[in-house]
Design a protein around this motif. Sequence first.
Motif, PDB file in Angstrom:
ATOM      1  N   UNK A 295       0.829  -1.205   0.000  1.00 32.67           N
ATOM      2  CA  UNK A 295       0.000   0.000   0.000  1.00 32.67           C
ATOM      3  C   UNK A 295       0.866   1.258   0.000  1.00 32.67           C
ATOM      4  N   UNK A 296       2.068   1.145   0.585  1.00 31.12           N
ATOM      5  CA  UNK A 296       3.009   2.261   0.537  1.00 31.12           C
ATOM      6  C   UNK A 296       3.352   2.596  -0.904  1.00 31.12           C
ATOM      7  N   UNK A 297       3.471   1.554  -1.728  1.00 31.09           N
ATOM      8  CA  UNK A 297       3.765   1.763  -3.144  1.00 31.09           C
ATOM      9  C   UNK A 297       2.640   2.543  -3.820  1.00 31.09           C
ATOM     10  N   UNK A 298       1.409   2.306  -3.391  1.00 29.55           N
ATOM     11  CA  UNK A 298       0.281   3.070  -3.927  1.00 29.55           C
ATOM     12  C   UNK A 298       0.468   4.553  -3.632  1.00 29.55           C
ATOM     13  N   UNK A 299       0.905   4.857  -2.401  1.00 35.02           N
ATOM     14  CA  UNK A 299       1.180   6.251  -2.047  1.00 35.02           C
ATOM     15  C   UNK A 299       2.266   6.848  -2.919  1.00 35.02           C
ATOM     16  N   UNK A 300       3.287   6.057  -3.226  1.00 36.56           N
ATOM     17  CA  UNK A 300       4.375   6.539  -4.082  1.00 36.56           C
ATOM     18  C   UNK A 300       3.885   6.825  -5.494  1.00 36.56           C
ATOM     19  N   UNK A 302       0.800   7.547  -6.388  1.00 38.30           N
ATOM     20  CA  UNK A 302      -0.049   8.738  -6.318  1.00 38.30           C
ATOM     21  C   UNK A 302       0.791  10.011  -6.268  1.00 38.30           C
ATOM     22  N   UNK A 303       1.919   9.952  -5.545  1.00 37.99           N
ATOM     23  CA  UNK A 303       2.779  11.138  -5.453  1.00 37.99           C
ATOM     24  C   UNK A 303       3.367  11.494  -6.805  1.00 37.99           C
ATOM     25  N   UNK A 304       3.724  10.491  -7.608  1.00 38.53           N
ATOM     26  CA  UNK A 304       4.280  10.767  -8.934  1.00 38.53           C
ATOM     27  C   UNK A 304       3.234  11.372  -9.856  1.00 38.53           C
ATOM     28  N   UNK A 305       1.953  11.013  -9.638  1.00 41.17           N
ATOM     29  CA  UNK A 305       0.860  11.541 -10.462  1.00 41.17           C
ATOM     30  C   UNK A 305       0.573  13.002 -10.120  1.00 41.17           C
ATOM     31  N   UNK A 306       0.623  13.329  -8.834  1.00 38.37           N
ATOM     32  CA  UNK A 306       0.177  14.651  -8.390  1.00 38.37           C
ATOM     33  C   UNK A 306       1.297  15.662  -8.187  1.00 38.37           C
ATOM     34  N   UNK A 307       2.577  15.224  -8.215  1.00 36.19           N
ATOM     35  CA  UNK A 307       3.664  16.139  -7.864  1.00 36.19           C
ATOM     36  C   UNK A 307       3.754  17.333  -8.806  1.00 36.19           C
ATOM     37  N   UNK A 308       3.467  17.139 -10.091  1.00 37.46           N
ATOM     38  CA  UNK A 308       3.508  18.258 -11.035  1.00 37.46           C
ATOM     39  C   UNK A 308       2.114  18.865 -11.267  1.00 37.46           C
ATOM     40  N   UNK A 309       1.120  18.385 -10.526  1.00 33.01           N
ATOM     41  CA  UNK A 309      -0.228  18.931 -10.636  1.00 33.01           C
ATOM     42  C   UNK A 309      -0.608  19.711  -9.384  1.00 33.01           C
ATOM     43  N   UNK A 310      -0.609  19.004  -8.256  1.00 37.73           N
ATOM     44  CA  UNK A 310      -0.985  19.649  -7.003  1.00 37.73           C
ATOM     45  C   UNK A 310       0.140  20.512  -6.445  1.00 37.73           C
ATOM     46  N   UNK A 311       1.386  20.112  -6.698  1.00 41.06           N
ATOM     47  CA  UNK A 311       2.521  20.856  -6.156  1.00 41.06           C
ATOM     48  C   UNK A 311       3.090  20.212  -4.906  1.00 41.06           C
ATOM     49  N   UNK A 312       4.326  20.571  -4.585  1.00 44.68           N
ATOM     50  CA  UNK A 312       5.036  19.962  -3.460  1.00 44.68           C
ATOM     51  C   UNK A 312       4.389  20.318  -2.119  1.00 44.68           C
ATOM     52  N   UNK A 352      -2.875  -2.923  11.888  1.00 48.87           N
ATOM     53  CA  UNK A 352      -2.513  -3.150  10.487  1.00 48.87           C
ATOM     54  C   UNK A 352      -3.199  -2.143   9.573  1.00 48.87           C
ATOM     55  N   UNK A 353      -4.477  -1.902   9.801  1.00 48.79           N
ATOM     56  CA  UNK A 353      -5.214  -0.945   8.972  1.00 48.79           C
ATOM     57  C   UNK A 353      -4.637   0.458   9.121  1.00 48.79           C
ATOM     58  N   UNK A 354      -4.352   0.851  10.356  1.00 45.32           N
ATOM     59  CA  UNK A 354      -3.805   2.187  10.598  1.00 45.32           C
ATOM     60  C   UNK A 354      -2.430   2.345   9.960  1.00 45.32           C
ATOM     61  N   UNK A 355      -1.598   1.305  10.050  1.00 43.54           N
ATOM     62  CA  UNK A 355      -0.269   1.383   9.451  1.00 43.54           C
ATOM     63  C   UNK A 355      -0.344   1.385   7.925  1.00 43.54           C
ATOM     64  N   UNK A 356      -1.379   0.772   7.361  1.00 41.99           N
ATOM     65  CA  UNK A 356      -1.598   0.860   5.918  1.00 41.99           C
ATOM     66  C   UNK A 356      -1.914   2.299   5.533  1.00 41.99           C
ATOM     67  N   UNK A 357      -2.818   2.935   6.293  1.00 44.22           N
ATOM     68  CA  UNK A 357      -3.171   4.343   6.032  1.00 44.22           C
ATOM     69  C   UNK A 357      -1.943   5.231   6.206  1.00 44.22           C
ATOM     70  N   UNK A 358      -1.186   4.965   7.266  1.00 46.21           N
ATOM     71  CA  UNK A 358       0.023   5.753   7.521  1.00 46.21           C
ATOM     72  C   UNK A 358       1.025   5.606   6.376  1.00 46.21           C
ATOM     73  N   UNK A 359       1.209   4.378   5.886  1.00 39.94           N
ATOM     74  CA  UNK A 359       2.189   4.128   4.824  1.00 39.94           C
ATOM     75  C   UNK A 359       1.804   4.823   3.527  1.00 39.94           C
ATOM     76  N   UNK A 360       0.512   4.747   3.167  1.00 39.95           N
ATOM     77  CA  UNK A 360       0.061   5.443   1.963  1.00 39.95           C
ATOM     78  C   UNK A 360       0.287   6.946   2.116  1.00 39.95           C
TER      79      UNK A 360
END
Length: 453
Positions: A295-300, A302-312, A352-360
């Motif tokens: 799930x952390x990879x999902x966060x990564x 998403x970051x690549x998708x939004x970094x040049x759209x939403x901004x840092x 486990x659920x909370x750490x999934x949310x935290x990782x994303x």
Amino acid sequence: MFVRITGVKKQVLVSLCLYLGQIAVGYNSAWTGTITPKLEDPEQSPIPYNLTDTQLSLVGTIAYLGAIPGPYVSGWLSNIAGRKPCLLGSATLACIGSCLLSLATNIAMVYCGRVILGFAEGILTVMSIVYIGEIASTNIRGILLILIGISQTSGTILMFGIGTFLSYSGTTFCGFGMFVCVAIGAIFIPESPLFYVLKGDDEKVKEALQDLGRSEDIDKLLSVKKEYVQNSSMKDWSELFTIRSNRKAFFIVLIINLLQNTSGFTVVLYFCGSIFKMAGSSVSTNLSMIIIVSFQLIGSVLSSVFVERAGRRVMLLISTFLCSLSMFLLGLYFYLNSVDTTLVEKFKWFPLVILVVYSISYDFGFAAIPNVIVGEMFTSNVRSKGSTLTMTLAWLYGFLVTTGCGILLEIVGGHVIFWFFTCVCACAFLFTFFFLIETKGKSLLEIQELLNK
């Protein structure tokens, strides 16, 4: 017949070699999460005696100490010999450290291997950020830098995915093989054009930029060449603190990286076994970590998708807020569990659920944006110096906090540790809101002008 690759394709192709290096870095960062149970098992451990809790904690965190001096060497060498030799040298050192770690028969060899790996990975990570920040076009720089974090996460998933099934030596030799491939690839990457600017070689600057498809930047870089060449001949660190833009950049990236390295993720990664044991989770530690880093990879992504759209800035605000909330809720679970286990009897799945949310949330911004801004904010002549000083101070602080938390986790209780991380993430949110400037869509020269205001 070979086809010569130029332009943006070359920027991406060159970056791929460095991403493999970061996959190996992520793989070795998660090494203790899988290896610690093997070291505790007499039948699997290569060490013929039992290790104490302190020794096991140091196996996980001593790589931080190894990382501290590495970037200082590369910070000096990268401006003398070039970025490419630093990348090649760090990959070679990582091969040596991995090999030593694989053949370890006592705790001293394990410590030594971890220190060498930390030293090499410190150089490799900093120089990858610097190098990609210098070769990338403005419109894709953020994405290419974000992919460093995605690569590290992929390496972590790989470690938890295969480390369960391989022996101590087999798990460690896989990391060795990856670093060998990185060292071979580093032989063929081009030198950074900004290194040629520092050397005052106009022809090489033009040739390198044209090869990278950045012909429009030739005049901009050559117009400030005299300043860079003059400063680089000083051979000291004074320009990092005497130039207003560098001073402001150093303040911003240092605080963000200090907070990132003490936000809790390394404690989860290094001491996942103890955390899930204390939580009484019904899911095995290895399966839990595979789920978390997946799930952390999902966060990564998403970051690549939004970094040049939403901004840092926006991404970091969202990320740190959710990280703080996640750590608070996890701390609340551990507190209730310490008061009366029956209160959480039906909620063993909650950590486990909370750490999934935290990782994303962590990988969406907090894991990646600090790397991005380190590669963007400093002037070219001090970028390696600023990156070096920033990362080593952050790693030293991270080593102290992570080691301390690892030792105190079962003594003071998980709720105290995780509420501490809640405060750290909240501080990161406030710092981002009040101090971080937006660098999205701006050239490195435009960022300097913004910092000088």
